[in-house]
Design an enzyme around this catalytic site. Sequence first.
Site, PDB file in Angstrom:
ATOM      1  N   HIS A  72      34.997  43.290  44.808  1.00 17.09           N
ATOM      2  CA  HIS A  72      34.620  44.205  45.179  1.00 17.09           C
ATOM      3  C   HIS A  72      32.892  44.092  43.944  1.00 17.09           C
ATOM      4  O   HIS A  72      32.273  43.276  43.639  1.00 17.09           O
ATOM      5  CB  HIS A  72      34.773  45.554  44.131  1.00 17.09           C
ATOM      6  N   ASP A 354      37.364  39.608  40.918  1.00 19.49           N
ATOM      7  CA  ASP A 354      36.761  38.078  40.297  1.00 19.49           C
ATOM      8  C   ASP A 354      38.446  37.373  39.308  1.00 19.49           C
ATOM      9  O   ASP A 354      38.822  35.987  40.061  1.00 19.49           O
ATOM     10  CB  ASP A 354      36.399  38.170  39.319  1.00 19.49           C
TER      11      ASP A 354
END
Length: 453
Positions: A72, A354
Site C-alpha cells: 500500500h 510490507d
Amino acid sequence: VHLIPVNPIREDGLNPKSRKRIMPDLLTEPPAIDPVYEAHVYCNIPTVVERSMEGHAPHYFKLVSVQVLIRHGDRYPLYAIPKTKRPDIDCTLVPSRKPSHPQLEAFIKHMSKGAAAQMDGTLGSLPRYPSHPLCEMGELTQTGVVQHLRNGQLLREIYIKKHKLLQSDWAAKQLYLETTGKSRTLQSALALLYTFLPDFDWKKINMRHQWSTIFCSGSCDCPMRNHYLEEEQRRQYSLRVKNNNLEKIYVDMAKIVGIPTRQLRASNPIDSLLCYFCHNVSFPCTNTGCIGMEHFKVIKRHQLEDERERQEKKLYFLYALLATHPLLNQTVNRLQRIAEGKKEEVFVLYSAHDVTLSPVLSALGITEARFPRFAARLVFELWQDGKRPKEHFIRILYNGADVTFQTSFCKDYYKRSSKPMCPLEKFVNFVRREMFLVFNSTSYYDACRRRPL
C-alpha cells in the site's frame, strides 16, 4: 530484566511489523549507511518521473501475463507516541494540494460511483478513498493515493499501450484482484487500477478478500513457520538490548514525553517518526524538550543494522520460505496454466503490506533488495518465445529494476545463457521442489512439521 513486549503472533504466523531495507542505485547511493537518505527512499515521495525496466524483451518475444504484488502507499502511523500530539495530516483528497496527479480529480469522482463493483466479504463496507480531515490510524494519505496512480500510469504505458496486454473491451475474467481487508490496501489497489486499466468499468471489478497478510489462503497451518518467526523475534530482541546507543536514545525520548522507557519502546516510535519525516512535519515537543533528528537517526540506523543482521542469520529466510510458499505456488500454477494456452487472468494484482513483500523477496533470494518502501511493486512477467512458441520465460522486477538474475534459482542460468530472462520451468522447479531442500523435505506439508535436527 524488562522484557520488551513483542507484537503477538497472529494466526497467519505474522507479527504485525518487522522492519525496513529497494535496489541500490550505484551511481547515487552513499557508500555508508545514511539513515536520512534511507528514510527518504522509504517515503518514496512522488517527484521525478520514474524510469523502469518493465516490459523489456527481444522483439520476437510476446508478453502473455503480468502478476503484480504491491505494498500500500503512504499511510498515517499505526502507533502513536504516548503523551504527544498526533501528526497533523489531512487525509481528504485535494487535487490542488501537492503531491497531486492529473487524474486525481477524475479518480475521486469515479470512486464515488463504486456501487456496481463485486467486493468479497467485508471489503464492500470499506471506503473507496481516504476522506478524514485528520487521518485515522493506518489510513492511506493523499501521497499514498498519488503513488499508486503513478504506478498504474507507468504500468499502463508499458503493458497496455506498448504490449497490448488488455484490449479496450477487456473482460472481468482477464483480471484477478485480491487485497487484505484494510482500507489502505483496497484503496491502493483501486488507485493503481484506475490509471492502469484501458477503461475502469466498475461492473468488471471483482475484488477478492484475503484474510492473511502473507496470502496463505487455505494453507496457513504451518507450525515451523511460527517457530522460525519466534526465533527471528528473539534475534531482533537480542540485537536491540546490545545497542547501548539505542537504549540511551529511548531513555532520553521517554524522559521528554514523560513515560517509562519500556512503554515508549512498545509504542514503536519509528512508525510514528517516519510519518513526521515523510510529511516534513516537525517532530513532537513537550514542556521537557523536543524529539529531534538525532533521535530519529539512531533508531533508523538500528533498523538498518537489524535488517543487515537478519540477512546474515538466516532465521528470517527460513520463515520466509514457509510463509510465502502458498502465494508463490498460486503464482506458479497460474503462470503454467497461461503458458498452456488458457487465456484467463492475464493481469493479476495482489494489494498487500510490507510484511507480505519482504518475505517474498527473501524467499526468492533477492538479498540486495531494501525493505519495501511505500507503494513498492514486485512484478512477475511471463513471456512466450516467438521463435519457439512452446517455450516460456519469466522476468522479475522490483520497483522497476530487473532482479531476475538475483534470484537463487536463476543466478547460474544467467552465466550460461544469452537469453535476458529465466525459463519458466526454473521458477516452477524452485517453488515445487527446491524451496523445501533446506528443510530436508519434499513438500510444504512436511517442511511445516519437520523439526530441525
